[in-house]
Enzyme design. Structure first.
Site, PDB file in Angstrom:
ATOM      1  N   CYS A  34     -31.703  53.858  -7.409  1.00  0.00           N
ATOM      2  CA  CYS A  34     -30.282  53.528  -7.534  1.00  0.00           C
ATOM      3  C   CYS A  34     -29.421  54.783  -7.551  1.00  0.00           C
ATOM      4  CB  CYS A  34     -30.042  52.698  -8.788  1.00  0.00           C
ATOM      5  SG  CYS A  34     -28.323  52.319  -8.996  1.00  0.00           S
ATOM      6  N   CYS A  39     -27.338  52.717  -5.007  1.00  0.00           N
ATOM      7  CA  CYS A  39     -25.985  52.282  -5.373  1.00  0.00           C
ATOM      8  C   CYS A  39     -25.012  53.424  -5.601  1.00  0.00           C
ATOM      9  CB  CYS A  39     -26.022  51.465  -6.661  1.00  0.00           C
ATOM     10  SG  CYS A  39     -27.506  50.541  -6.928  1.00  0.00           S
ATOM     11  N   LYS A  42     -24.128  55.464  -2.420  1.00  0.00           N
ATOM     12  CA  LYS A  42     -23.452  54.495  -1.536  1.00  0.00           C
ATOM     13  C   LYS A  42     -22.008  54.279  -1.999  1.00  0.00           C
ATOM     14  CE  LYS A  42     -23.047  50.545  -2.666  1.00  0.00           C
ATOM     15  NZ  LYS A  42     -24.034  49.515  -2.730  1.00  0.00           N
ATOM     16  N   TYR A 174     -26.769  43.148   2.574  1.00  0.00           N
ATOM     17  CA  TYR A 174     -25.937  44.064   1.787  1.00  0.00           C
ATOM     18  C   TYR A 174     -25.759  45.411   2.495  1.00  0.00           C
ATOM     19  CZ  TYR A 174     -26.521  41.559  -2.744  1.00  0.00           C
ATOM     20  OH  TYR A 174     -26.493  40.674  -3.778  1.00  0.00           O
ATOM     21  N   GLU A 178     -22.351  47.008   4.176  1.00  0.00           N
ATOM     22  CA  GLU A 178     -21.776  48.139   3.428  1.00  0.00           C
ATOM     23  C   GLU A 178     -21.693  49.382   4.316  1.00  0.00           C
ATOM     24  OE1 GLU A 178     -22.937  46.783  -1.120  1.00  0.00           O
ATOM     25  OE2 GLU A 178     -24.132  48.349  -0.201  1.00  0.00           O
ATOM     26  N   HIS A 433       0.386  39.425 -15.189  1.00  0.00           N
ATOM     27  CA  HIS A 433       1.300  39.380 -14.047  1.00  0.00           C
ATOM     28  C   HIS A 433       1.971  40.725 -13.829  1.00  0.00           C
ATOM     29  CE1 HIS A 433       3.801  37.436 -11.100  1.00  0.00           C
ATOM     30  NE2 HIS A 433       4.849  38.036 -11.624  1.00  0.00           N
ATOM     31  N   GLU A 438      -4.872  37.124 -11.748  1.00  0.00           N
ATOM     32  CA  GLU A 438      -4.238  35.964 -12.394  1.00  0.00           C
ATOM     33  C   GLU A 438      -4.424  34.687 -11.582  1.00  0.00           C
ATOM     34  OE1 GLU A 438       0.108  35.917 -12.705  1.00  0.00           O
ATOM     35  OE2 GLU A 438       0.230  37.353 -11.061  1.00  0.00           O
TER      36      GLU A 438
HETATM   37  P1  NDP Z   1     -31.167  42.053   2.698  1.00  0.00           P
HETATM   38  O1  NDP Z   1     -32.359  41.292   2.306  1.00  0.00           O
HETATM   39  O2  NDP Z   1     -29.894  41.890   1.946  1.00  0.00           O
HETATM   40  O3  NDP Z   1     -30.834  41.739   4.249  1.00  0.00           O
HETATM   41  C1  NDP Z   1     -31.787  41.941   5.238  1.00  0.00           C
HETATM   42  C2  NDP Z   1     -31.155  41.613   6.562  1.00  0.00           C
HETATM   43  O4  NDP Z   1     -32.025  42.023   7.595  1.00  0.00           O
HETATM   44  C3  NDP Z   1     -30.878  40.144   6.744  1.00  0.00           C
HETATM   45  O5  NDP Z   1     -29.623  39.994   7.336  1.00  0.00           O
HETATM   46  C4  NDP Z   1     -31.988  39.698   7.712  1.00  0.00           C
HETATM   47  O6  NDP Z   1     -31.584  38.702   8.583  1.00  0.00           O
HETATM   48  C5  NDP Z   1     -32.171  40.966   8.513  1.00  0.00           C
HETATM   49  N1  NDP Z   1     -33.492  41.085   9.126  1.00  0.00           N
HETATM   50  C6  NDP Z   1     -34.708  41.065   8.523  1.00  0.00           C
HETATM   51  N2  NDP Z   1     -35.685  41.232   9.432  1.00  0.00           N
HETATM   52  C7  NDP Z   1     -35.086  41.338  10.639  1.00  0.00           C
HETATM   53  C8  NDP Z   1     -35.550  41.503  11.964  1.00  0.00           C
HETATM   54  N3  NDP Z   1     -36.852  41.599  12.221  1.00  0.00           N
HETATM   55  N4  NDP Z   1     -34.653  41.557  12.967  1.00  0.00           N
HETATM   56  C9  NDP Z   1     -33.335  41.447  12.712  1.00  0.00           C
HETATM   57  N5  NDP Z   1     -32.816  41.295  11.475  1.00  0.00           N
HETATM   58  C10 NDP Z   1     -33.692  41.239  10.448  1.00  0.00           C
HETATM   59  O7  NDP Z   1     -31.663  43.560   2.739  1.00  0.00           O
HETATM   60  P2  NDP Z   1     -30.917  44.950   2.770  1.00  0.00           P
HETATM   61  O8  NDP Z   1     -31.828  45.831   3.540  1.00  0.00           O
HETATM   62  O9  NDP Z   1     -29.497  44.818   3.206  1.00  0.00           O
HETATM   63  O10 NDP Z   1     -30.902  45.363   1.242  1.00  0.00           O
HETATM   64  C11 NDP Z   1     -32.149  45.536   0.545  1.00  0.00           C
HETATM   65  C12 NDP Z   1     -32.046  45.177  -0.904  1.00  0.00           C
HETATM   66  O11 NDP Z   1     -31.207  46.097  -1.554  1.00  0.00           O
HETATM   67  C13 NDP Z   1     -31.493  43.795  -1.149  1.00  0.00           C
HETATM   68  O12 NDP Z   1     -32.465  43.081  -1.837  1.00  0.00           O
HETATM   69  C14 NDP Z   1     -30.290  43.988  -2.014  1.00  0.00           C
HETATM   70  O13 NDP Z   1     -30.375  43.144  -3.136  1.00  0.00           O
HETATM   71  C15 NDP Z   1     -30.341  45.427  -2.448  1.00  0.00           C
HETATM   72  N6  NDP Z   1     -29.000  46.022  -2.341  1.00  0.00           N
HETATM   73  C16 NDP Z   1     -28.015  45.640  -3.192  1.00  0.00           C
HETATM   74  C17 NDP Z   1     -26.753  46.160  -3.074  1.00  0.00           C
HETATM   75  C18 NDP Z   1     -25.675  45.735  -3.995  1.00  0.00           C
HETATM   76  O14 NDP Z   1     -25.972  45.161  -5.041  1.00  0.00           O
HETATM   77  N7  NDP Z   1     -24.416  45.941  -3.641  1.00  0.00           N
HETATM   78  C19 NDP Z   1     -26.431  47.163  -2.056  1.00  0.00           C
HETATM   79  C20 NDP Z   1     -27.532  47.469  -1.188  1.00  0.00           C
HETATM   80  C21 NDP Z   1     -28.757  46.916  -1.340  1.00  0.00           C
HETATM   81  P3  NDP Z   1     -31.657  37.121   8.239  1.00  0.00           P
HETATM   82  O15 NDP Z   1     -30.558  36.877   7.258  1.00  0.00           O
HETATM   83  O16 NDP Z   1     -31.445  36.506   9.550  1.00  0.00           O
HETATM   84  O17 NDP Z   1     -33.016  36.902   7.652  1.00  0.00           O
END
Ligand code: NDP
Length: 460
Positions: A34, A39, A42, A174, A178, A433, A438
């Site tokens: 993190c 986080c 980022k 995510y 981002e 306000h 609100e």
């Molecule tokens: P996520 O699980 O959020 O998203 C993964 C994405 O990759 C999905 O859109 C998925 O598509 C896509 N995907 C997976 N495999 C393929 C593939 N073979 N081809 C094309 N697209 C694919 O993962 P992230 O990598 O964005 O983040 C990782 C972790 O980090 C998450 O668990 C999140 O909780 C955490 N995180 C949290 C943040 C926060 O709290 N603000 C910020 C950054 C990360 P589909 O939906 O179609 O399956």
């Protein structure tokens, strides 16, 4: 091999007699994902990127910005690194003051009460302990397409030597949205490819549509229902070929396609720790594995992969094991935020989940408005808020917001949901306000009522 018996052996600071292991390559940097590659850096980049919009918005507020505005990526990178080093100093002090001994090396579990650590110089040390806690997190995974080695993950994206001019991002989660916002804010041309109709699968559909609209309005090229088939190195950059046969060239290709639990080199199969089919450590509701002396928390268990959730799991583990008070983490009403620009934040159920889970009707309250700042700046970007209410009990089941300061506002709303607040209690709360917040206590009319068992009508 040297043997060192100690009373307790875990790899996370818990304010007790602990020994922490860090992997080589982290160079004695603590705080791990993190703070170093997640986080915190980022969010620093999100702040950096958001100034572009602020500068645009400032003009109608009377600010004359006559000179060319330049962005210096290297300067931000340097300041970000300084801050990470400062934070790591704090982590190190916290650990030292709590009596933690830190060993740098790669650890593996060699028995129910034994961990072996290979240090950087190759020497192996063995430690025995009453309890072992696995907190090794997760690592980015990439689809195995030809040329995938030309792509980067968020690890590298946080510290690129040069800011790219053109970036392609694969994924709709995510990290993908981002980074799309970060790079777009810094003036990079961004193309975002994702498999579904909308990004952010799992979030409220209406909110997903709002995020997609905002990303597009800020100049990000969205490619829904599209994935990448091949990457090819060319003189001009990386040629990206999509599954529809389209081609474009970018300087950087980021794969933000999810993360996999970090269990591979821990020797867990040999010790008999059970894993699920994703390779995550299986635990009970107290975070205990099938081996009574071995516990696991955080992304390595693939429950809800968020830093504050891992912190909660660690706290309850400590209470259970050392506090004499068996305690289970509570996963209900955990708020979260996606730090795109503007951000999305939610707590509780989405409209789709509420409709699926509720036995009775659901009342949907929404408010879409022009944030006050935009009335002068002229920015065409609406804020949207939503409350989902159980028609029978009046309990608020879910809240979401996409707009400036959404995460700051949602943290307070999360307290209300955790306390089981009703819509009537929201309504009798006096607003601040003028503020956007609100609106959450002034949504008087129902936008729609969803009869029990009916799917939401957001037409997505
Ligand atoms: P996520 O699980 O959020 O998203 C993964 C994405 O990759 C999905 O859109 C998925 O598509 C896509 N995907 C997976 N495999 C393929 C593939 N073979 N081809 C094309 N697209 C694919 O993962 P992230 O990598 O964005 O983040 C990782 C972790 O980090 C998450 O668990 C999140 O909780 C955490 N995180 C949290 C943040 C926060 O709290 N603000 C910020 C950054 C990360 P589909 O939906 O179609 O399956």
């Amino acid at each position: 091999m040297k043997r060192r018996p100690i009373m307790t052996l875990i790899c996370l600071l818990l304010g007790l007699e602990v020994v922490a292991f860090v992997l080589p390559g982290f160079q004695r940097i603590l705080g791990l994902r993190c703070v170093i590659r997640g986080c915190v850096p980022k969010k620093i980049l999100v702040y950096g990127a958001s100034f572009r919009g602020e500068i645009e918005d400032a003009k109608n507020y009377g600010w004359e910005l006559n000179d060319k505005v330049d962005f210096n990526w290297k300067k931000l990178l340097h300041k970000k690194t300084e801050e990470i080093v400062r934070l790591n100093g704090i982590y190190k002090r916290l650990l030292t003051n709590a009596g933690v001994k830190l060993y740098e090396g790669e650890g593996k579990i060699v028995g129910p009460n034994e961990v072996e650590v290979t240090q950087l110089d190759g020497t192996k040390l063995c430690y025995s302990a009453k309890h072992i806690l696995i907190a090794t997190g997760s690592r980015a995974q990439r689809p195995t397409i030809p040329g995938q080695e030309l792509s980067i993950t968020s690890d590298e994206a946080l510290s690129l030597d040069e800011l790219p001019k053109r970036a392609v991002i694969l994924g709709g989660g995510y990290i993908a949205v981002e980074f799309a916002s970060i790079w777009n804010g810094m003036g990079v041309a961004v193309d975002l490819f994702f498999r579904k109709e909308l990004p952010l699968r799992g979030f409220d559909d209406e909110m997903r549509a709002v995020v997609a609209r905002n990303l597009e309005a800020r100049g990000i090229n969205l490619h829904p229902r599209t994935t990448l088939s091949e990457l090819v190195k060319t003189e001009d950059g990386i040629k990206v070929i999509t599954d529809h046969g389209e081609e474009l060239t970018a300087d950087v290709v980021l794969f933000a396609t999810g993360r996999a639990p970090n269990t591979k080199r821990l020797n867990l199969e040999v010790v008999g720790v059970e894993l699920d089919k994703m390779g995550a450590v299986k635990v009970d509701e107290y975070s205990r594995t099938n081996i009574p002396s071995i516990w696991a928390i955080g992304d390595v268990t693939n429950r809800m992969n968020l830093t504050p959730v891992a912190l909660m799991e660690g706290t309850y583990f400590a209470k259970t094991v050392f506090g004499g008070q068996p305690s289970k983490p509570d996963y209900k009403d955990i708020p979260c935020a996606v730090f795109c620009l503007p951000p999305l934040s939610v707590v509780g159920l989405s409209e789709e989940q509420a409709t699926d889970q509720a036995e009775g009707d659901i009342l949907v309250f929404t408010s879409t408005f022009n944030p006050m700042k935009n009335t002068i700046s002229g920015r065409q970007e609406k804020t949207i808020m939503k409350l989902l209410v159980d028609a029978e009990t009046d309990k608020v089941l879910g809240a979401s917001m996409c707009g400036p300061d959404a995460p700051e506002i949602m943290q307070g709303i999360a307290v209300a949901l955790k306390c089981g607040a009703t819509k009537a209690q929201f309504d009798c709360t006096v607003g601040i306000h003028p503020s956007a917040a609100e609106e959450f206590v002034t949504m008087r009319s129902v936008t729609r009522r969803i009869a029990a068992g009916n799917k939401p009508k957001t037409n997505l």
